[in-house]
Scaffold this active site. Structure first.
Site, PDB file in Angstrom:
ATOM      1  N   GLU A 241       0.843  -1.098  -0.018  1.00 14.70           N
ATOM      2  CA  GLU A 241       0.032  -0.035  -0.086  1.00 14.70           C
ATOM      3  C   GLU A 241       0.679   1.318   0.008  1.00 14.70           C
ATOM      4  O   GLU A 241       0.562   1.959   0.904  1.00 14.70           O
ATOM      5  CB  GLU A 241      -0.928  -0.161   1.084  1.00 14.70           C
ATOM      6  CG  GLU A 241      -1.815  -1.192   1.152  1.00 14.70           C
ATOM      7  CD  GLU A 241      -2.995  -1.221   2.162  1.00 14.70           C
ATOM      8  OE1 GLU A 241      -3.059  -0.396   3.215  1.00 14.70           O
ATOM      9  OE2 GLU A 241      -4.166  -1.883   2.000  1.00 14.70           O
TER      10      GLU A 241
ATOM     11  N   GLU B  78      -6.423  -7.229  -1.461  1.00 16.06           N
ATOM     12  CA  GLU B  78      -6.723  -7.168  -0.057  1.00 16.06           C
ATOM     13  C   GLU B  78      -8.296  -6.695   0.098  1.00 16.06           C
ATOM     14  O   GLU B  78      -8.523  -5.760  -0.662  1.00 16.06           O
ATOM     15  CB  GLU B  78      -6.069  -6.342   1.075  1.00 16.06           C
ATOM     16  CG  GLU B  78      -4.749  -6.706   1.267  1.00 16.06           C
ATOM     17  CD  GLU B  78      -4.157  -5.761   2.107  1.00 16.06           C
ATOM     18  OE1 GLU B  78      -4.813  -5.100   2.850  1.00 16.06           O
ATOM     19  OE2 GLU B  78      -2.999  -5.550   2.260  1.00 16.06           O
TER      20      GLU B  78
END
Length: 1532
Positions: free
Chosen positions: A251, A394
């Protein structure tokens, strides 16, 4: 610090390492220069392996996953070397399995997790390939280049076991977030090396991308991972097909280039507005550099970024799918980032319940609609723009919404797989072991501590069972699709044509433009492209500044989108455009005048106005009237793989284009005039984009370019033998392995992979220049300026020589307490000394579960006691941080820890370590103490080693503890003990007495428990409670507090201070099952705030007025008041616009830490005594965020700002000391202890707490202080005192002030969600007895009640015209109803502690008060509007109370005596007869509720008194099972 490894598992290590000799050239002993020199890892980390690997690949994965266009492929299961099958997969995140496998005692859990994955049909798991920093639990990389071989072997184990089960792993190289080290750790290392300027501060985190030293550290780590050789199967990681691929980072975001500029127009009536932008170039360049670097070492495996996938301005067609405006301001651009050469596939993450914090996300329908948009947008972008697979890498949800979101995700990606689309895999967050359930707690559906997304087998509830059914259905479905796809054609992928059905001879030369906001009336004038005098001709020949030069740079703040150009017939015969259509993609996303508010347009036809300009070309047409339909559409291509959302120009009449003829806008030069434009006709919204993407679908049915659909494939890519290409899968990988030498000097063939019936030999080391032949290869970047080839790794210091464990009596297989005296002298680099350029970049308002700050600040030089040991069969030492502290100016400091080393190991040593370079460290007084000997009195601990008990808390960074518990001789009792963070820190508790281990939470062969109940304690004997926990945080998130809570079953106070039995419940109000009760009676009240009782009572002359005010409360029938429990020193106004009071430090209650002004105490004594005489009770806030906590900041050497009140360890202890003094105060008038005085209705921990940008800290503070307050005062209720803002409860954030409609002067950012509060998470804490709500619509939305229409803010919904107060009243109803509903979810009573309504007062109009009325705006001059507010609020409270709901009390602001505080617009007196009539009516309603029957407590006296407890015998205790005897020690 624990290494608890079961003896039965030692054999696992022995099996893994048996049968071979050492390969390492390193010595097993640490060199004399110190421990730091013994662990320098080479680029090829095989030197750290003690044994040669097995040469067998039997039972392991042998085929690599490759990319072929938008699909993953593998060699067909039938073994045909020229045949492929797709690899659509179901997967999960199990990020911890490598580091958890470093502890052999936890390997059975890892195996169960892998078995669960196999059972679910999961074929890919995502794992962290990092754990950075010396204090991490089982750190992988302690310092740059220094690795723990034991942790590495845990990764080897996990990878080998996954391979046995047919499960591949995605390895993630680093973390953007601070958990497990992350970018912050790299920044800190670079800072300590003297290069970087960011010392692990989250505010400067994004300097990582431009820090050359941090970049080199990262590259070194990547190289180490890729060149790691598995000690079990001998495979190099870079040549192990068990690895599916790599993430560059988890991320990544970059806000270094985020700028917000405020614009002020020349129009006096126009409001300022903000422009925001983030280019994200730093992140883009970093991805380019690191993708090239990874591919230079490992060109085989797939590579991706690890991105969440937010849409950016580079491809704004997809902005509509973002969860909010903030998504485009993070420096992330899904399409642009993944276009980088070397990136093989794209990823998206999504957390609806953390991201979609808008009104539309408040229910499941809105949440699922956003999720579906997100999934489809990324599939479209991956297939159309990137032509690569995309993985939902995710996603997760709270349990109550999980089924719907999982079903949506799996359905969407299964539909993609069934049509051969690009959604290649779905990986939920996360798959855990059931033993982790204790750290994933939910109370009544509300997240308490963190996590909340975990799944485990066996499923223990219907929701998880249904979820696993969805997972297995998806996994079995894609397995079938994969099997059926086998064939040679699957190896090659052909992209769909870009032109839809095609228009062979129709040449579209279209260009996009935009009318800038700056050209509107009232904007700055004089700009050379805005000429009002020539406005009539602007659409004929727009200025160049309005146009897109490369399709990616339209003007910002566009208020009208322009489509220019021409359509030309390049054929030899005429074209009739009738029946043809063109779709020009456009993002259905617009932004308001204020920053941060975007609208997603579900039906643009109802929103935009379309303008068709005169068209020339064989005639003059008005496209909107002469046979052309112009509308917005959501069109699906015939193959079903593409969507085009945008402007659909459909020709519905005969429009002939002769050969060479064209259609173009009339009046301008060829192709430069506007053909079509669209906008919001009111100009209230702008399209803040830089490109709309001109490539769209077209259809010309009379002139088809392609006779049949779909068209044939393009020419085949280059042969596999020549290297990788984006559109061909090459399962045999000849292009790589055939170019490797069969033998090389100084290298040994160590493994092979059988594939397609032959062996592909792997050699070590790899060629210096391996073939890198992916499309548009990226050159490997050179070393950045001022970075040497070998990065500086001297970022820490150690003491020498190390101390041998044998010299101090350390033993294996035994729990021991280690103590030492350490000093650290030197001048480590300080952040304050680093000169940094002050930029205009700002942070983001983005919520994120991992965006948490660090722990408490420390003063002095950090120093740790570290232990190294060499397990049998290892050639490199393993590390354990035993304990830590801070050495102030080189002064000695005591460090301790608890150690249990249950493995066979040699060369155990201790040394001091500091995370700073060039420090002078000393280690003295090293001592090993046996708890058994300690419990017999034959051993002692150094002073200050025994922990000072405070409920449920340990000092920062300390997860070990030793407490002694005793009672006087002849006094017996039974003790209940609880670990306050069950499972959160891998803690175990053992109890020793009289030379025996008498109790433990880790009974051999049984599951670990988190409490020891009913332990008999015999008077005259000392019991030692030893807590052994893991260093760092094993789970990466905040998991409550790592302490203990002791409670005597007799009801006596522990240590004479904590958790005594409450007094007679008939005297005090309690919260029970959502109701307020007093004895057996219901409790419901009407009250007021009367804040200055204590301050004014300091002056004898003022006390009659205080008595008069209390008499007025009695006269009105009010039972509960609310008054400050802190003194401002004067109680008088400062005379300023806000009318704030000014504290005189010499006259406050606490003038210095622990120093109190007795005169102020006596004033509060007076107030409580007078209240008691009148049967009144008072809610007392101990502190106030606005006016009283600054003194704590001044008292602490480690605090610098107001937020530190919640974080700083010194301040937290000072505050608890203050609470102790406060509650134990003996009233000088009536002799009552405050903690035993019924005149106190309840305590507020602090009035209106705020921790801007640090909600994690405020949550932790509430949990810590609520426990403490209930422990020292079990009689009174405890509340927080918050306004009730929403933060982490995403689906309620839209209710906050500042989140939607706003008034002039209110910040346009969602300020309330950033203040750190979260009504649900804060108030769900068990020791918080009731929830609190404040209502300040005037403060939050502006004071004005009336406005002339000419001054109406167009961004505020003036439903009632100029009657602004009605808008505020609507908001009040929404706000209060939401909190009543949420308090019902909490199961707790709710008090509306503050509310008021301004009437005309001098204060409002003086000194430029924020949100004060502007010219033309007024505040009501009488009580009529206030009465409506009071009546409405009271009506909602009464309705809730009468239905046995949570709203059971209220306190309006503020009761004054007439002729006092006339400048306070919220003043209320008994002379306000109309208002008082409303209050009285409500008081009667609440009295009726209070008259209802309540619930009686089990006894009128909760437990026996302290006097009775002194004779309590063990015979009445619950049965207790004793622990095993202490284990026999083994000498080192």
């Amino acid at each position: 610090m624990a290494l608890r490894q079961a003896a039965v598992l030692i054999g696992l290590i022995a099996v893994a390492i048996a049968g071979s000799g050492h390969v390492s050239a390193q010595s097993s002993a640490a060199p004399a220069s110190g421990p730091s020199a013994s662990v320098a890892a080479p680029a090829d980390s095989t030197a750290a392996v003690a044994t040669a690997p097995s040469s067998s690949d039997e039972g392991l994965i042998t085929g690599f996953v490759q990319r072929s266009g938008t699909r993953f492929v593998v060699q067909s299961a039938d073994g045909d070397p020229d045949s492929c099958q797709t690899f659509y997969f179901a997967g999960a995140n199990a990020y911890y399995i490598g580091m958890r496998s470093a502890d052999p005692s936890l390997r059975p859990q890892v195996l169960e997790i892998l078995d669960s994955a196999q059972q679910l049909g999961l074929t890919v798991l995502r794992v962290w390939a990092f754990n950075d920093g010396p204090t991490q639990d089982h750190a992988l990389q302690r310092y740059p280049g220094q690795y723990d071989e034991g942790t590495w072997q845990g990764y080897d184990f996990a990878m080998n076991e996954a391979s046995k089960r047919g499960i591949r792993l995605v390895l993630v190289f680093a973390n953007y977030w601070a958990n497990y080290g992350g970018v912050d750790q790299y920044n800190q290392w670079s800072f300590q090396a003297g290069v970087g300027t960011c010392n692990a501060d989250s505010e400067c985190r994004d300097e990582f991308y431009t820090d050359p030293m941090a970049a080199q550290y990262y590259r070194d780590h990547v190289s180490t991972v890729l060149n790691r050789r598995n000690t079990i199967n001998g495979r190099l990681y870079r040549e192990d097909p068990t690895i599916f691929g790599y993430n560059l980072m988890n991320e990544p975001r970059s806000q270094n280039e985020l700028f917000i500029i405020q614009r002020v127009t020349t129009d006096a009536l126009a409001l300022p507005y903000n422009i925001s932008y983030n280019q994200g170039n730093d992140l883009q360049q970093w991805i380019e550099d690191m993708a090239g670097y990874v591919k230079s070492i490992d060109p085989i495996h797939l590579l991706t970024i690890g991105s969440e996938g937010f849409a950016g301005n580079y491809t704004p067609m997809y902005l509509y799918a973002n969860p909010g405006a903030w998504g485009s301001l993070l420096g992330v651009d899904f399409v642009r980032n993944h276009m980088i050469p070397g990136i093989d596939y794209a990823t998206m993450h999504v957390y609806v319940d953390q991201w979609y914090c808008v009104a539309e996300g408040a229910d499941e329908e809105g949440q699922l609609s956003f999720l579906l948009d997100w999934l489809e947008a990324h599939q479209q972008a991956a297939e159309e723009d990137l032509m690569m697979p995309v993985v939902l890498e995710e996603f997760g949800s709270k349990l109550d919404a999980r089924v719907g979101q999982y079903k949506t995700a799996y359905d969407s990606c299964l539909a993609s797989a069934e049509r051969g689309g690009g959604c290649a895999g779905v990986m939920f967050w996360d798959l855990t072991h059931k033993a982790f359930e204790a750290i994933d707690p939910w109370l009544d559906g509300v997240l308490r501590y963190g996590g909340g997304y975990s799944n485990w087998l066996p499923a223990d509830d219907s929701a998880r069972s249904e979820i696993f059914n969805l997972v297995t259905n998806y996994s079995s479905s894609v397995a079938r699709i994969n099997k059926d796809s086998a064939g040679t054609g699957t190896c090659v992928w052909a992209p769909p044509p870009k032109m839809g059905l095609g228009c062979k001879n129709l040449d579209m030369k279209l260009q996009l433009g935009g009318l800038p906001w700056t050209c509107l009336q009232g904007e700055p004038t004089g700009l050379n492209w805005c000429n009002a005098a020539d406005a009539a001709n602007v659409y004929k020949d727009p200025p160049e500044a309005w146009l897109s030069t490369d399709g990616r740079d339209l003007p910002y703040n566009t208020v009208e989108m322009l489509i220019l150009g021409n359509l030309t017939n390049n054929g030899s015969t005429p074209i009739n455009l009738k029946g043809a259509w063109i779709i020009i993609p456009y993002s259905m996303n617009v932004q308001t005048e204020y920053e941060g508010v975007w609208q997603r347009i579900t039906d643009p036809n109802e929103y935009f106005t379309v303008y068709c300009w005169a068209i020339q070309g064989g005639g003059l047409y008005d496209l909107c009237q002469d046979g052309t339909d112009v509308s917005f559409t959501n069109f699906t291509w015939p193959m079903g793989t593409k969507y085009d959302r945008g402007v659909n120009i459909s020709f519905t009449a005969d429009i002939m284009l002769q050969p060479g003829g064209s259609l173009s806008g009339a009046g301008g030069s060829e192709g430069s005039a506007v053909m079509i434009s669209f906008k919001d006709a009111t100009h209230a919204f702008r399209m803040d984009v830089s490109d709309t993407g001109i490539d769209g679908a077209t259809s010309c049915p009379e002139d088809p370019e392609i006779a049949s659909w779909p068209p044939g494939p393009p020419p085949a890519p280059i042969p596999c033998s020549q290297g990788k290409t984006a559109n061909r899968g090459c399962p045999q990988l000849q292009w790589y392995f055939d170019k490797q030498p069969s033998s090389a000097a100084n290298s040994v063939s160590t493994s092979s992979i059988t594939q397609a019936g032959r062996k592909l030999f792997q050699e070590d080391p790899i060629l210096a220049d391996p073939p890198v032949t992916w499309a548009n290869p990226m050159p490997v970047p050179g070393n950045p300026a001022n970075v040497t080839t070998t990065a500086n790794k001297d970022v820490f210091s150690v003491s020498t020589p190390p101390v041998s464990a044998t010299s101090v009596g350390f033993q294996l297989n035994k729990q021991q307490i280690i103590t030492a005296t350490l000093t650290a002298s030197g001048n480590p680099r300080s952040s304050a000394a680093v000169s940094k350029t002050q930029g205009t970049a700002v942070g983001s308002d983005t919520p994120h579960p991992d965006a948490q700050g660090g722990g408490s600040k420390v003063i002095g030089n950090e120093v740790w006691l570290v232990m190294t040991y060499l397990p049998t069969g290892f050639s490199s030492p393993q590390y354990m941080v035993v304990g830590s502290n801070a050495s102030l100016n080189g002064a000695p400091t005591q460090v301790f820890g608890v150690v249990e080393l249950d493995i066979n190991a040699t060369n155990v040593q201790f040394f001091a370590e500091s995370p700073f370079p060039n420090m002078q460290l000393t280690l003295t007084n090293l001592k090993v103490t046996d708890p058994v000997a300690l419990s017999t009195g034959t051993a002692t601990l150094p002073a200050d080693t025994i922990d000072v008990y405070s409920p449920c808390i340990l000092p920062p960074g300390q997860n070990d503890a030793v407490f002694n518990v005793s009672l006087p001789a002849g006094t017996n009792d039974v003790l209940d003990t609880t670990l306050c963070s069950p499972g959160g820190y891998d803690q175990v508790l053992r109890v020793y007495n009289n030379g025996k281990l008498v109790a433990r939470t880790d009974q051999p062969g049984q599951a670990i428990v988190y409490n020891i109940s009913s332990l008999p304690i015999t008077g005259g004997s000392v019991y030692y409670f030893v807590v052994n926990g893991a260093s760092g945080d094993p789970y990466g998130n905040y998991r409550a507090h790592p302490g203990l809570r002791f409670k005597w079953q007799s009801g006596r106070a522990f240590n004479g201070k904590y958790d005594a039995a409450p007094m007679d419940t008939a005297l005090f109000v309690r919260s029970e099952n959502g109701q307020l009760l007093k004895g057996c009676d219901r409790e419901a009240y009407v009250g007021c705030n009367t804040w200055d009782l204590m301050d004014k009572s300091r002056y004898p002359s003022e006390r009659p007025e205080i008595e008069s005010r209390m008499d007025a409360m009695v006269q009105a029938g009010w039972k509960v008041g609310r008054t400050w429990g802190f003194s401002l020193g004067t109680g008088t106004s400062d005379g300023g616009a806000l009318g704030e009071t000014v504290a005189d430090p010499s006259s406050t209650l606490e003038t210095a830490p622990g120093v109190y002004n007795e005169a102020v105490w006596e004033s509060l004594d007076f107030v409580l005594d007078e209240a008691s005489k009148r049967n009144l009770s008072l809610i007392i806030p101990i502190e106030d965020y606005w006016l009283s906590i600054d003194r704590y900041i001044n008292w602490s050497d480690t605090a610098t700002e107001k937020n530190d009140f919640y974080i700083d360890w010194t301040i937290r202890n000072l505050y608890k000391d203050h609470l102790t003094v406060y509650t134990s105060r003996i009233n000088s008038i009536n002799g009552k202890r405050y903690s035993e005085d019924p005149a106190v209705y309840a305590w507020d921990l602090i009035n209106e707490p705020r921790c801007t940008g640090c909600g994690w800290a405020l949550q932790a503070w509430v949990e810590e202080m609520a426990v403490f307050m209930k422990a020292i005062d079990p009689n009174h209720m405890v509340g927080i005192g918050g306004e009730g803002f929403y933060g982490t409860t995403c689906d309620r954030v839209y209710l906050n002030p500042g989140a939607g409609q706003r008034r002039t002067g209110i910040s346009s950012s969602p300020w309330a969600s950033q203040e750190g509060q979260d009504f649900l998470s804060n108030n769900v804490v068990p020791d918080v007895d009731f929830a609190t709500v404040h209502i300040w619509m005037d403060n939050w939305l502006g004071y004005a009640d009336f406005s002339t229409c000419i001054l109406c803010d167009p961004n505020f919904d003036y439903t009632y015209g100029g009657d602004v107060w009605k808008e505020k009243l609507d908001y009040t109803v929404t706000w209060l109803n939401a909190h009543i509903e949420d308090a019902t979810r909490l199961g707790k009573p709710t008090l509306i502690e503050e509310f008021g309504k301004a009437v005309k007062a001098a204060k409002i109009f003086e000194g430029g008060v924020p949100n004060a009325p502007e010219k033309g705006e007024t505040v009501a001059s009488n009580d009529s509007i206030r009465n409506i507010f009071f009546q409405t609020i009271y009506g909602l409270i009464s309705e809730s109370a009468q239905a046995n709901g949570p709203a059971q009390g209220s306190n309006f602001w503020n009761l004054y005596t007439p002729n006092i505080a006339d400048d306070d617009p919220f003043k209320v007196t008994l002379d306000d007869t109309s208002t008082m009539a409303i209050v009285k009516a409500h008081q009667q309603n609440m009295s009726a509720v209070a008259d209802r029957a309540g619930t009686c407590p089990s006894t009128t006296q909760a437990q026996e008194s302290i006097a009775q407890a002194s004779s309590h015998g063990v015979s009445t205790a619950a049965p207790f099972v004793a622990a095993d005897e202490a284990l026999a020690p083994t000498a080192v």
